[in-house]
Write an enzyme that holds these catalytic residues in place. Sequence first.
Site, PDB file in Angstrom:
ATOM      1  N   HIS A  72       0.824  -1.286   0.031  1.00 38.65           N
ATOM      2  CA  HIS A  72      -0.085  -0.077  -0.014  1.00 38.65           C
ATOM      3  C   HIS A  72       0.820   1.515   0.029  1.00 38.65           C
ATOM      4  O   HIS A  72       0.975   2.012   1.115  1.00 38.65           O
ATOM      5  CB  HIS A  72      -1.002  -0.118   1.192  1.00 38.65           C
ATOM      6  CG  HIS A  72      -0.361  -0.602   2.512  1.00 38.65           C
ATOM      7  ND1 HIS A  72       0.640  -0.086   2.918  1.00 38.65           N
ATOM      8  CD2 HIS A  72      -1.066  -1.486   3.320  1.00 38.65           C
ATOM      9  CE1 HIS A  72       0.892  -0.672   4.255  1.00 38.65           C
ATOM     10  NE2 HIS A  72       0.034  -1.482   4.315  1.00 38.65           N
ATOM     11  N   PHE A 105      -7.658   0.835  12.553  1.00 35.22           N
ATOM     12  CA  PHE A 105      -7.418   1.236  11.094  1.00 35.22           C
ATOM     13  C   PHE A 105      -8.016   0.280  10.166  1.00 35.22           C
ATOM     14  O   PHE A 105      -7.897  -0.839  10.499  1.00 35.22           O
ATOM     15  CB  PHE A 105      -5.820   1.277  10.965  1.00 35.22           C
ATOM     16  CG  PHE A 105      -5.125   2.447  11.660  1.00 35.22           C
ATOM     17  CD1 PHE A 105      -4.918   3.722  11.047  1.00 35.22           C
ATOM     18  CD2 PHE A 105      -4.435   2.150  12.738  1.00 35.22           C
ATOM     19  CE1 PHE A 105      -4.297   4.746  11.555  1.00 35.22           C
ATOM     20  CE2 PHE A 105      -3.773   3.299  13.375  1.00 35.22           C
ATOM     21  CZ  PHE A 105      -3.655   4.595  12.708  1.00 35.22           C
ATOM     22  N   ASP A 113      -6.350  -4.149   0.340  1.00 33.22           N
ATOM     23  CA  ASP A 113      -6.055  -4.021   1.737  1.00 33.22           C
ATOM     24  C   ASP A 113      -7.673  -4.152   2.361  1.00 33.22           C
ATOM     25  O   ASP A 113      -7.749  -3.445   3.447  1.00 33.22           O
ATOM     26  CB  ASP A 113      -5.238  -2.768   2.270  1.00 33.22           C
ATOM     27  CG  ASP A 113      -4.791  -2.982   3.604  1.00 33.22           C
ATOM     28  OD1 ASP A 113      -4.918  -4.072   4.147  1.00 33.22           O
ATOM     29  OD2 ASP A 113      -4.146  -1.948   4.014  1.00 33.22           O
TER      30      ASP A 113
HETATM   31  O1  DOR Z   1      -5.929  -0.077   7.626  1.00 31.72           O
HETATM   32  C1  DOR Z   1      -5.162  -1.139   7.817  1.00 31.72           C
HETATM   33  N1  DOR Z   1      -5.775  -2.142   8.237  1.00 31.72           N
HETATM   34  N2  DOR Z   1      -3.894  -1.129   7.754  1.00 31.72           N
HETATM   35  C2  DOR Z   1      -3.199  -2.191   8.230  1.00 31.72           C
HETATM   36  O2  DOR Z   1      -1.935  -2.004   8.141  1.00 31.72           O
HETATM   37  C3  DOR Z   1      -3.829  -3.283   9.102  1.00 31.72           C
HETATM   38  C4  DOR Z   1      -5.206  -3.282   8.449  1.00 31.72           C
HETATM   39  C5  DOR Z   1      -6.142  -4.124   9.499  1.00 31.72           C
HETATM   40  O3  DOR Z   1      -5.543  -5.320   9.941  1.00 31.72           O
HETATM   41  O4  DOR Z   1      -7.101  -3.915  10.063  1.00 31.72           O
HETATM   42 ZN    ZN Z   2      -0.194  -2.898   6.027  1.00 29.87          ZN
HETATM   43 ZN    ZN Z   3      -3.166  -4.738   5.269  1.00 31.13          ZN
END
Ligand code: DOR
Ligand code: ZN
Ligand code: ZN
Length: 428
Positions: A236, A327, A309
């Site tokens: 990403h 996140f 992602d």
């Molecule tokens: O936005 C994200 N979600 N970035 C990450 O690096 C991990 C991922 C998650 O596992 O939720």
């Molecule tokens: Zn990541």
């Molecule tokens: Zn990820």
Amino acid sequence: MKLIIENANILNGHGEQELSRIAIEDGLIVSIERSTEAGTSVDDTTQVLDAKGRLVTPGFIDMHVHLREPGFEHKETIETGSRSAAKGGFTTIACMPNTKPVTDNPETVRLVKEKGNAAGLVNVLPYAAITKSELGRELTDFAALKAAGAIGFTDDGVGVQNAQMMKDAMKLAASLDMPVIAHCEDNSLVEGAPVAEGEFARKHGLKGIPNESEAIHVGRDILLAEATGVHYHVCHVSTEQSIRLIRQAKEIGIHVTAEVCPHHLLLSEQDIPEPDANWKMNPPLRSKRDVEACIAALEDGTIDILVTDHAPHSAEEKAKGMQLAPFGIVGFETAFPLLYTKFVAEGRWSLDFLVGRMTADPARVFGLSTGKLEPGAPADLTIVDLEQERVVDPETFASKGRNTPFTGWKLKGWPVATIVKGKLVWSE
Ligand code: DOR
Ligand code: ZN
Ligand code: ZN
């Protein structure tokens, strides 16, 4: 078991679509011919699917997804995640190991594969962790993880903070001819910041994540990849500075590849309307300059592939607010319509370009046998209705996750059927 797809509009590689008949047998494409008026005469062991002149592409491949099983089944399971992928037109997905337990042992690698097979929807490929429990302290058993079926090593979710640890990992991975896939983030520069540095962070009094926190790892890792000869893949990519480093590394022949997500091509931190955690992901939405740099880098080949992602979280977790919520946003069911509507329909990219970055290119980067529409290739196909226009409504998602910033966007180009190994796994 035979399947014939009639009236399939396929990309001929010269920017045109050709009405074709695709014959499939035992999970493989056996022939692709121009459609004729007559149609085919078939026996009763053959199933016929009429694509009605819609676009038929190789199945989309997503090399960066989170399916949450084992351990976080309230967010997603391998089955719900696979269904969401199929609904988004994806036929192959590669799962990140930040599960509970972390996929740092052969048993969990096998479990992910078995659950993927049992779901019987899309091809589920497991990544294994670089370090035990993704804590950055001790390397996992790479040889055993490879033997169990892992396709690469990554601590996605966190960066590997220690340079010697990363160098050892790369040396070992190179000796096994396996890639290292890196979530690039220097924790000392981030410390609890929920969004990128910029206008939004200032306005709301939030700590900002600086661009260097990503690019410092990219620079470090490129040097380590040069020293070890490993295939190094950057997760990403979201900053102008990382792109500059990757571009330079490619120019001098270091084996580095990179991916970018739709949200980093379509949204900047200035688009975040209010402190709403559906806009919180890692890496965060950055400046408009970074967005432009990501688009240009995908266009000139500095960034090789598109990934989602896909990171489902529960509504309760996301309701904790910008600072405290986890996140991540979901990605499978909006990826193609977003990119088709905003880049192809608006005239910036060709359809060939978009489809290539989601099919043949990820297959090339990771050495997969899929991603091509040709006799002998696995019959993993996606049928897309380029004319269908619909508003993004998270309540219709097959994913358990509803966490998306794209709610209400009016998009064209929705997948309508997905075929994996010759079997129809999802249709509208
Ligand atoms: O936005 C994200 N979600 N970035 C990450 O690096 C991990 C991922 C998650 O596992 O939720
Ligand atoms: Zn990541
Ligand atoms: Zn990820």
